[in-house]
Enzyme design. Structure first.
Site, PDB file in Angstrom:
ATOM      1  N   GLY A  31       0.661  -1.161  -0.066  1.00 43.43           N
ATOM      2  CA  GLY A  31       0.052  -0.138  -0.015  1.00 43.43           C
ATOM      3  C   GLY A  31       0.814   1.278  -0.133  1.00 43.43           C
ATOM      4  O   GLY A  31       1.950   1.315  -0.108  1.00 43.43           O
ATOM      5  N   HIS A  34       2.200   4.616  -5.085  1.00 45.96           N
ATOM      6  CA  HIS A  34       3.094   5.837  -5.729  1.00 45.96           C
ATOM      7  C   HIS A  34       3.072   5.334  -7.085  1.00 45.96           C
ATOM      8  O   HIS A  34       2.481   4.365  -7.359  1.00 45.96           O
ATOM      9  CB  HIS A  34       4.403   6.088  -5.061  1.00 45.96           C
ATOM     10  N   HIS A  37       4.022   1.694  -8.064  1.00 49.10           N
ATOM     11  CA  HIS A  37       2.923   0.598  -7.847  1.00 49.10           C
ATOM     12  C   HIS A  37       1.777   0.695  -8.927  1.00 49.10           C
ATOM     13  O   HIS A  37       1.448  -0.259  -9.610  1.00 49.10           O
ATOM     14  CB  HIS A  37       2.014   0.932  -6.781  1.00 49.10           C
ATOM     15  N   GLN A  61       7.826  -9.783   7.380  1.00 52.33           N
ATOM     16  CA  GLN A  61       9.172  -9.463   6.505  1.00 52.33           C
ATOM     17  C   GLN A  61       9.689  -8.408   7.050  1.00 52.33           C
ATOM     18  O   GLN A  61      10.715  -7.969   6.504  1.00 52.33           O
ATOM     19  CB  GLN A  61       8.702  -9.390   5.146  1.00 52.33           C
ATOM     20  N   GLY A 147       8.265  -4.694  -9.022  1.00 50.82           N
ATOM     21  CA  GLY A 147       9.114  -4.036  -9.758  1.00 50.82           C
ATOM     22  C   GLY A 147      10.621  -4.253  -9.597  1.00 50.82           C
ATOM     23  O   GLY A 147      11.045  -4.931  -8.472  1.00 50.82           O
ATOM     24  N   SER A 185       9.504   5.502  -3.878  1.00 50.05           N
ATOM     25  CA  SER A 185       9.370   4.317  -2.833  1.00 50.05           C
ATOM     26  C   SER A 185       8.715   5.217  -1.590  1.00 50.05           C
ATOM     27  O   SER A 185       8.242   6.305  -1.458  1.00 50.05           O
ATOM     28  CB  SER A 185      10.715   4.256  -1.975  1.00 50.05           C
TER      29      SER A 185
HETATM   30  P1  AMP Z   1       5.737  -2.437  -1.685  1.00 48.69           P
HETATM   31  O1  AMP Z   1       4.392  -2.003  -1.549  1.00 48.69           O
HETATM   32  O2  AMP Z   1       6.897  -1.419  -1.489  1.00 48.69           O
HETATM   33  O3  AMP Z   1       5.722  -3.865  -1.232  1.00 48.69           O
HETATM   34  O4  AMP Z   1       5.740  -2.401  -3.364  1.00 48.69           O
HETATM   35  C1  AMP Z   1       4.957  -3.361  -4.185  1.00 48.69           C
HETATM   36  C2  AMP Z   1       5.595  -3.579  -5.412  1.00 48.69           C
HETATM   37  O5  AMP Z   1       5.719  -2.121  -6.100  1.00 48.69           O
HETATM   38  C3  AMP Z   1       6.751  -4.500  -5.438  1.00 48.69           C
HETATM   39  O6  AMP Z   1       6.787  -5.238  -6.584  1.00 48.69           O
HETATM   40  C4  AMP Z   1       7.964  -3.333  -5.685  1.00 48.69           C
HETATM   41  O7  AMP Z   1       8.831  -3.522  -6.309  1.00 48.69           O
HETATM   42  C5  AMP Z   1       7.129  -2.223  -6.711  1.00 48.69           C
HETATM   43  N1  AMP Z   1       7.795  -1.004  -6.481  1.00 48.69           N
HETATM   44  C6  AMP Z   1       7.976  -0.269  -5.413  1.00 48.69           C
HETATM   45  N2  AMP Z   1       8.666   0.936  -5.913  1.00 48.69           N
HETATM   46  C7  AMP Z   1       8.530   0.858  -7.359  1.00 48.69           C
HETATM   47  C8  AMP Z   1       9.355   1.879  -8.210  1.00 48.69           C
HETATM   48  N3  AMP Z   1       9.817   2.987  -7.944  1.00 48.69           N
HETATM   49  N4  AMP Z   1       9.094   1.282  -9.556  1.00 48.69           N
HETATM   50  C9  AMP Z   1       8.362   0.421 -10.053  1.00 48.69           C
HETATM   51  N5  AMP Z   1       7.856  -0.652  -9.005  1.00 48.69           N
HETATM   52  C10 AMP Z   1       8.250  -0.173  -7.679  1.00 48.69           C
END
Ligand code: AMP
Length: 294
Positions: A31, A34, A37, A61, A147, A185
């Protein structure tokens, strides 16, 4: 858009979709959306009949001293963005729903677990594969989207899908960046204004590393040295690691003559940031990684 919190309801919904031969694209997230996602969702929307996005901040995690309690959350805004993008179903279970009691078994990552983020976060990827194995079994996705910003996660999930025979295709998509080059991020909100500018040097140092390779440098240690110099000179952050490894094996290399990842992690006051680039043996940047059945 449907928002489903119950695991049973989610499973029943998926079984009905499968009966109708609907292909399911799945984007797992924690969640606080940005553009990173959203880019995964956009692509998944194009390639599947149904798009399911999970929002779950997975306690398994996070290490004991990590930012689980401070991880940013804003479900209302997330739901709105997802709705605008055309997400069909948000699966947002509670911790109690996902882990009603202590698990009776554990999944443990054996390979790729002594490099990059795993070194300072030794149980992180065990938590990632555990929650993903559960989510894959609930959502039964044809395709899963991640990502490449979290490239080690992509490599580890590739192992999970292969080892446990999940019938799903893995699609790793390009890192979305600010104009400054800083990788988007959820944790960037925890940077001070000054740190935000310093943090641009993660990507700048990776680009300089690429330029060194393009100029003929093949010694990983010399490139690592240059990246460390840049980060030390331009940031007040503490370098967690700078590594160059083969991808996706994440084995160490003596010479740059294969697909490699150059990866960095820097700890700032309230946020630890990571970034990476993949470079093939011809010196070109590779920003997509696709594995598994079509
Ligand atoms: P998270 O919510 O941080 O677990 O991220 C969810 C998904 O979004 C994961 O597959 C991340 O690798 C991807 N993600 C996070 N930041 C970026 C980004 N700047 N560009 C592309 N994908 C991203």
């Amino acid at each position: 858009m449907e928002i489903i919190n119950s695991l049973k309801e989610m499973q029943q919904k998926v079984l009905n979709l499968k009966k109708e031969n609907q292909e399911i694209g799945f984007v797992p997230t924690m969640g606080y959306f940005h553009e990173g996602h959203l880019s995964l969702m956009e692509r998944a929307k194009l390639e599947n009949d149904i798009l399911i996005v999970s929002i779950f901040v997975n306690p398994l995690q996070f290490g004991p001293d990590e930012d689980y309690d401070h991880y940013p959350r804003d479900s209302k805004r997330d739901y709105q963005l997802a709705e605008e993008l055309g997400v069909d179903i948000i699966f947002a279970p509670s911790v109690e729903e996902m882990y009603p009691q202590e698990l009776s078994l554990t999944l443990q990552v054996k390979e790729r677990n002594d490099v990059l983020c795993a070194r300072s976060r030794p149980t992180h990827f065990d938590g990632v594969v555990t929650v993903l194995a559960k989510l894959f079994n609930i959502i039964l996705p044809n395709r899963v989207y991640f990502g490449m910003k979290d490239a080690q996660q992509v490599a580890v999930v590739n192992g999970l899908i292969h080892d446990l025979n999940f019938p799903t295709q893995l699609i790793g998509l390009p890192t979305v960046r600010e104009n400054s080059g800083l990788a988007k991020s959820s944790r960037n909100v925890n940077l001070s204004d000054a740190e935000k500018i310093e943090a641009e040097w993660l990507y700048k140092s990776l680009i300089q590393a690429k330029d060194m390779i393009n100029a003929g440098e093949t010694d990983p240690d010399r490139i690592i040295g240059q990246i460390k110099n840049l980060l030390e000179n331009h940031t007040n952050g503490e370098i967690d690691y700078v590594e160059i490894l083969a991808f996706p094996s994440l084995n160490s290399i003596k010479m740059i003559d294969t697909l490699i990842i150059i990866a960095v992690a820097v700890k700032f006051e309230k946020a630890r940031l990571i970034d990476n680039i993949l470079i093939n043996k011809d010196g070109q940047v590779v920003d997509v990684f696709v594995q598994g059945r079509e």
